[in-house]
Design a protein around this motif. Sequence first.
Motif, PDB file in Angstrom:
ATOM      1  N   ALA A  17       0.847  -1.196   0.000  1.00 49.89           N
ATOM      2  CA  ALA A  17       0.000   0.000   0.000  1.00 49.89           C
ATOM      3  C   ALA A  17       0.884   1.247   0.000  1.00 49.89           C
ATOM      4  O   ALA A  17       1.975   1.253   0.577  1.00 49.89           O
ATOM      5  N   PRO A  18       0.432   2.337  -0.636  1.00 48.40           N
ATOM      6  CA  PRO A  18       1.262   3.532  -0.788  1.00 48.40           C
ATOM      7  C   PRO A  18       1.252   4.459   0.430  1.00 48.40           C
ATOM      8  O   PRO A  18       0.912   5.646   0.352  1.00 48.40           O
ATOM      9  N   TYR A  19       1.634   3.896   1.552  1.00 49.19           N
ATOM     10  CA  TYR A  19       1.755   4.653   2.803  1.00 49.19           C
ATOM     11  C   TYR A  19       3.024   4.176   3.499  1.00 49.19           C
ATOM     12  O   TYR A  19       3.312   2.970   3.526  1.00 49.19           O
ATOM     13  N   GLN A  20       3.777   5.095   4.110  1.00 48.89           N
ATOM     14  CA  GLN A  20       5.055   4.716   4.703  1.00 48.89           C
ATOM     15  C   GLN A  20       4.892   3.648   5.775  1.00 48.89           C
ATOM     16  O   GLN A  20       5.725   2.748   5.899  1.00 48.89           O
ATOM     17  N   GLY A  21       3.820   3.735   6.577  1.00 49.42           N
ATOM     18  CA  GLY A  21       3.614   2.750   7.632  1.00 49.42           C
ATOM     19  C   GLY A  21       3.308   1.360   7.115  1.00 49.42           C
ATOM     20  O   GLY A  21       3.422   0.381   7.863  1.00 49.42           O
ATOM     21  N   HIS A  22       2.928   1.257   5.863  1.00 52.25           N
ATOM     22  CA  HIS A  22       2.694  -0.042   5.230  1.00 52.25           C
ATOM     23  C   HIS A  22       3.915  -0.459   4.410  1.00 52.25           C
ATOM     24  O   HIS A  22       4.289  -1.631   4.378  1.00 52.25           O
ATOM     25  N   PHE A  23       4.518   0.525   3.744  1.00 57.47           N
ATOM     26  CA  PHE A  23       5.670   0.269   2.886  1.00 57.47           C
ATOM     27  C   PHE A  23       6.852  -0.305   3.667  1.00 57.47           C
ATOM     28  O   PHE A  23       7.463  -1.297   3.251  1.00 57.47           O
ATOM     29  N   ALA A  24       7.187   0.309   4.804  1.00 63.16           N
ATOM     30  CA  ALA A  24       8.384  -0.096   5.548  1.00 63.16           C
ATOM     31  C   ALA A  24       8.337  -1.555   6.005  1.00 63.16           C
ATOM     32  O   ALA A  24       9.283  -2.314   5.750  1.00 63.16           O
ATOM     33  N   THR A  45       3.362   2.088  -5.923  1.00 63.12           N
ATOM     34  CA  THR A  45       2.835   2.988  -6.945  1.00 63.12           C
ATOM     35  C   THR A  45       3.878   4.022  -7.366  1.00 63.12           C
ATOM     36  O   THR A  45       4.755   4.409  -6.592  1.00 63.12           O
ATOM     37  N   GLU A  46       3.750   4.478  -8.594  1.00 57.82           N
ATOM     38  CA  GLU A  46       4.650   5.509  -9.115  1.00 57.82           C
ATOM     39  C   GLU A  46       4.568   6.779  -8.270  1.00 57.82           C
ATOM     40  O   GLU A  46       5.595   7.407  -7.982  1.00 57.82           O
ATOM     41  N   ALA A  47       3.363   7.131  -7.875  1.00 56.44           N
ATOM     42  CA  ALA A  47       3.183   8.360  -7.110  1.00 56.44           C
ATOM     43  C   ALA A  47       3.844   8.272  -5.741  1.00 56.44           C
ATOM     44  O   ALA A  47       4.438   9.243  -5.259  1.00 56.44           O
ATOM     45  N   PHE A  48       3.752   7.099  -5.099  1.00 54.34           N
ATOM     46  CA  PHE A  48       4.374   6.953  -3.787  1.00 54.34           C
ATOM     47  C   PHE A  48       5.891   7.011  -3.911  1.00 54.34           C
ATOM     48  O   PHE A  48       6.569   7.630  -3.081  1.00 54.34           O
ATOM     49  N   GLN A  49       6.438   6.391  -4.965  1.00 53.30           N
ATOM     50  CA  GLN A  49       7.876   6.461  -5.164  1.00 53.30           C
ATOM     51  C   GLN A  49       8.318   7.897  -5.436  1.00 53.30           C
ATOM     52  O   GLN A  49       9.344   8.356  -4.924  1.00 53.30           O
ATOM     53  N   LEU A 102      -7.516   3.801  -5.671  1.00 53.63           N
ATOM     54  CA  LEU A 102      -6.975   2.568  -5.096  1.00 53.63           C
ATOM     55  C   LEU A 102      -7.984   1.433  -5.187  1.00 53.63           C
ATOM     56  O   LEU A 102      -7.623   0.267  -5.351  1.00 53.63           O
ATOM     57  N   LEU A 103      -9.249   1.784  -5.089  1.00 56.90           N
ATOM     58  CA  LEU A 103     -10.316   0.793  -5.109  1.00 56.90           C
ATOM     59  C   LEU A 103     -10.622   0.307  -6.523  1.00 56.90           C
ATOM     60  O   LEU A 103     -10.789  -0.898  -6.754  1.00 56.90           O
ATOM     61  N   ILE A 128       1.135 -11.567  -2.867  1.00 57.30           N
ATOM     62  CA  ILE A 128       1.040 -11.022  -1.511  1.00 57.30           C
ATOM     63  C   ILE A 128       0.626  -9.565  -1.645  1.00 57.30           C
ATOM     64  O   ILE A 128       1.241  -8.817  -2.405  1.00 57.30           O
ATOM     65  N   THR A 129      -0.416  -9.169  -0.936  1.00 59.76           N
ATOM     66  CA  THR A 129      -0.816  -7.765  -0.989  1.00 59.76           C
ATOM     67  C   THR A 129      -1.168  -7.274   0.407  1.00 59.76           C
ATOM     68  O   THR A 129      -1.478  -8.055   1.308  1.00 59.76           O
ATOM     69  N   ASP A 130      -1.148  -5.970   0.548  1.00 61.70           N
ATOM     70  CA  ASP A 130      -1.628  -5.350   1.772  1.00 61.70           C
ATOM     71  C   ASP A 130      -3.098  -5.698   1.967  1.00 61.70           C
ATOM     72  O   ASP A 130      -3.885  -5.736   1.019  1.00 61.70           O
ATOM     73  N   THR A 131      -3.483  -5.972   3.203  1.00 61.04           N
ATOM     74  CA  THR A 131      -4.857  -6.372   3.501  1.00 61.04           C
ATOM     75  C   THR A 131      -5.883  -5.359   3.013  1.00 61.04           C
ATOM     76  O   THR A 131      -6.995  -5.731   2.620  1.00 61.04           O
ATOM     77  N   PHE A 132      -5.531  -4.087   2.997  1.00 57.01           N
ATOM     78  CA  PHE A 132      -6.502  -3.060   2.614  1.00 57.01           C
ATOM     79  C   PHE A 132      -6.760  -2.985   1.117  1.00 57.01           C
ATOM     80  O   PHE A 132      -7.549  -2.159   0.678  1.00 57.01           O
TER      81      PHE A 132
END
Length: 264
Positions: A17-24, A45-49, A102-103, A128-132
């Motif tokens: 997921a494109p959030y630091q708390g999920h990415f790390a 995602t490109e935007a998160f990078q 995202l949805l 494997i994906t983030d649960t959200f």
Amino acid sequence: MASSGSPTGLHALFVTAPYQGHFAPAVDLAIKLAARGFVVTFACTEAFQHQRTASGASSPDHNDVFAGARARGLDIRYELVSDGLPVSFDRHSHPEQFYSALLHLLPTHVDELIRKLLLSEAPVDFLITDTFFSWATTLARKHGLPCVSFWTKPAFVFTIYYHMHLLKSNGHFASPDNRRDTITYIPGIPAIEPTDLASYLRETDTTTPLQQMIARSFEEVKRCDFVLANTVQELEEETIAVLQQEKPFYAVGPASADTETKRG
């Protein structure tokens, strides 16, 4: 399960997921998997990078997060996918449009990546994906892949979301009456107060893209093959034991790799 073309191990596509708390924690788990012989294609995602690069968290060479791991011989590839919005779009100022992307839009681009990897020299074996990500299991089933859900928070929080139907039936979810009686009916959790619930579970408008994403995610996760959680077994034994009666659920935390391995 697809037959892996990789000589070194099964190939996991890991979409964070494109959030630091999920990415790390996702980065750390990806490195741990690669250290155990898996081939890992890690996607964000490109935007998160772009956001990470702009903030100085990453160099313009976006592969740097895994440079140290690759230097040790681990097979980790890094892919960027569009979330369906221009990179320049202000996601912070327009959260509803971002959640809607995202949805509804991101899964199309992940689908394209899966197709590409299935045709590669090392076809992907599982997702494997983030649960959200509320589309994960459906997308994995479309391609005949097992699906693993990665939960980045404690099992305690997972089980509250997992049992949203109980909150609804007892009037504690999105209640316009703001019920204040103690919640005692969620399996594996001691009594908690309604004020302890995440703000998302106390909002009365359940039609927003964020609310839809959360609700669909926890319907979808019930269909995944198993859940990996960034928690510690010994700290949440009771909650995890109850969850395992519902779904294969494994504590793999804390998901942290050593700094030398993680950074280039």
